[in-house]
Design an enzyme around this catalytic site. Sequence first.
Site, PDB file in Angstrom:
ATOM      1  N   ARG A  38       4.869 -13.357   4.882  1.00 24.19           N
ATOM      2  CA  ARG A  38       4.031 -12.155   4.885  1.00 24.19           C
ATOM      3  C   ARG A  38       2.562 -12.486   4.589  1.00 24.19           C
ATOM      4  NH1 ARG A  38       4.458  -6.468   4.197  1.00 24.19           N
ATOM      5  NH2 ARG A  38       2.916  -5.585   2.765  1.00 24.19           N
ATOM      6  N   LEU A  63      -0.785  -3.168   6.855  1.00 27.54           N
ATOM      7  CA  LEU A  63       0.605  -3.617   6.718  1.00 27.54           C
ATOM      8  C   LEU A  63       1.340  -2.614   5.837  1.00 27.54           C
ATOM      9  CD1 LEU A  63       0.265  -7.456   6.073  1.00 27.54           C
ATOM     10  CD2 LEU A  63       1.628  -6.435   7.881  1.00 27.54           C
ATOM     11  N   SER A  64       2.517  -2.176   6.272  1.00 25.26           N
ATOM     12  CA  SER A  64       3.343  -1.323   5.427  1.00 25.26           C
ATOM     13  C   SER A  64       3.954  -2.148   4.305  1.00 25.26           C
ATOM     14  CB  SER A  64       4.448  -0.667   6.255  1.00 25.26           C
ATOM     15  OG  SER A  64       3.906   0.248   7.192  1.00 25.26           O
ATOM     16  N   ALA A  65       4.491  -1.461   3.307  1.00 28.86           N
ATOM     17  CA  ALA A  65       5.143  -2.136   2.184  1.00 28.86           C
ATOM     18  C   ALA A  65       6.394  -2.864   2.665  1.00 28.86           C
ATOM     19  CB  ALA A  65       5.501  -1.117   1.108  1.00 28.86           C
ATOM     20  N   TYR A  69       9.366  -1.994   5.756  1.00 29.08           N
ATOM     21  CA  TYR A  69       9.746  -2.858   6.877  1.00 29.08           C
ATOM     22  C   TYR A  69      11.227  -3.241   6.803  1.00 29.08           C
ATOM     23  CZ  TYR A  69       4.893  -3.553   8.420  1.00 29.08           C
ATOM     24  OH  TYR A  69       3.622  -3.377   8.922  1.00 29.08           O
TER      25      TYR A  69
END
Length: 361
Positions: A38, A63-65, A69
């Site tokens: 990540r 970016l989502s958490a 995801y």
Amino acid sequence: MGGAVSAGEDNDELIDNLKEAQYIRTELVEQAFRAVDRADYYLEEFKENAYKDLAWKHGNIHLSAPCIYSEVMEALDLQPGLSFLNLGSGTGYLSSMVGLILGPFGVNHGVELHSDVIEYAKQKLDFFIRTSDSFDKFDFCEPSFVIGNCLEISPDCSQYDRVYCGAGVQKEHEEYMKSLLKVGGILVMPLEEKLTKITRTGPSAWETKKILAVSFAPLIQPCHSETGKSRLVQLPPLAVRSLQDLARIAIRGTIKKVIRQETVSSSGNGLKNTPGVKRRRVRRRRMETIVFLDKEVFASRISSPSDDNSCEDLEEESREEDRAPPPEAKPAPPVNFLREKVLSLPLPDPLKYYLLYYREK
């Protein structure tokens, strides 16, 4: 969104935490998450936050958490050979993980509104292909990104087996999103503050499941041109792979099988011989008196017949310490057996590099 699990020291520890919290539940999803670091999708000055379960945004980059995801990947129920459409593909982090599961005969498309984010995603994809230690462990379905508003996809584009939208979908756009899906396909999107999974069970039949409460920025509405017409987004065509590309996939697959067979043969029954552990002799000593003085403890030992050999014991103890093994060195980096095997083949160098996708390591 995020903060559901503890932060990790590195990517693997983050995945361990997601597994423990039951966000990651299947082996395929776990393998994909471990294979794509990540932190590689963060700007350098923000990498210290990469392994926290938090969303990250800088300008147009987002970016989502990790927990989001994870739920998305699990809900999509990905399988090799499927087609996938990522609406709001962003950095390409999710698309790269999906590509590891889809394999070389899948389809992996992304639509992104911002041109600078498209360029960022292409740079990150190129970096992953050239440098990632995980790339050679998988057969990768490389993502293709196009610029445009995902609410303006051309109606003559093909439908997909799996669709994900990374922005909040208004209720009036629900039917539009469903139209992108094949029968039997799965759509995952934030709908009315809930991450929602919709399965198309027939031409006009649907099953809907609410997964968890989320908070996403809403989809940006299309801006019509001066003529009043929308700018239709043309997705990449579903092209057939070239014979040369198919040959590369087949050769790499054959080499991987040979490596696995050699590994099994060399390990025999798969049980490793555990080296013997030398137990150190422990001598029990009785104490005569214990005296407490200013919070310190003083003890004296009772003499015994065995104490006559105390000097010998000390010498033996010293010799044992001298023979003690040195502290364990750091483990060597994993060997890329596929790369070594390809480089050892009696082939011209250009062909070897082609088989290795021109990777740096």
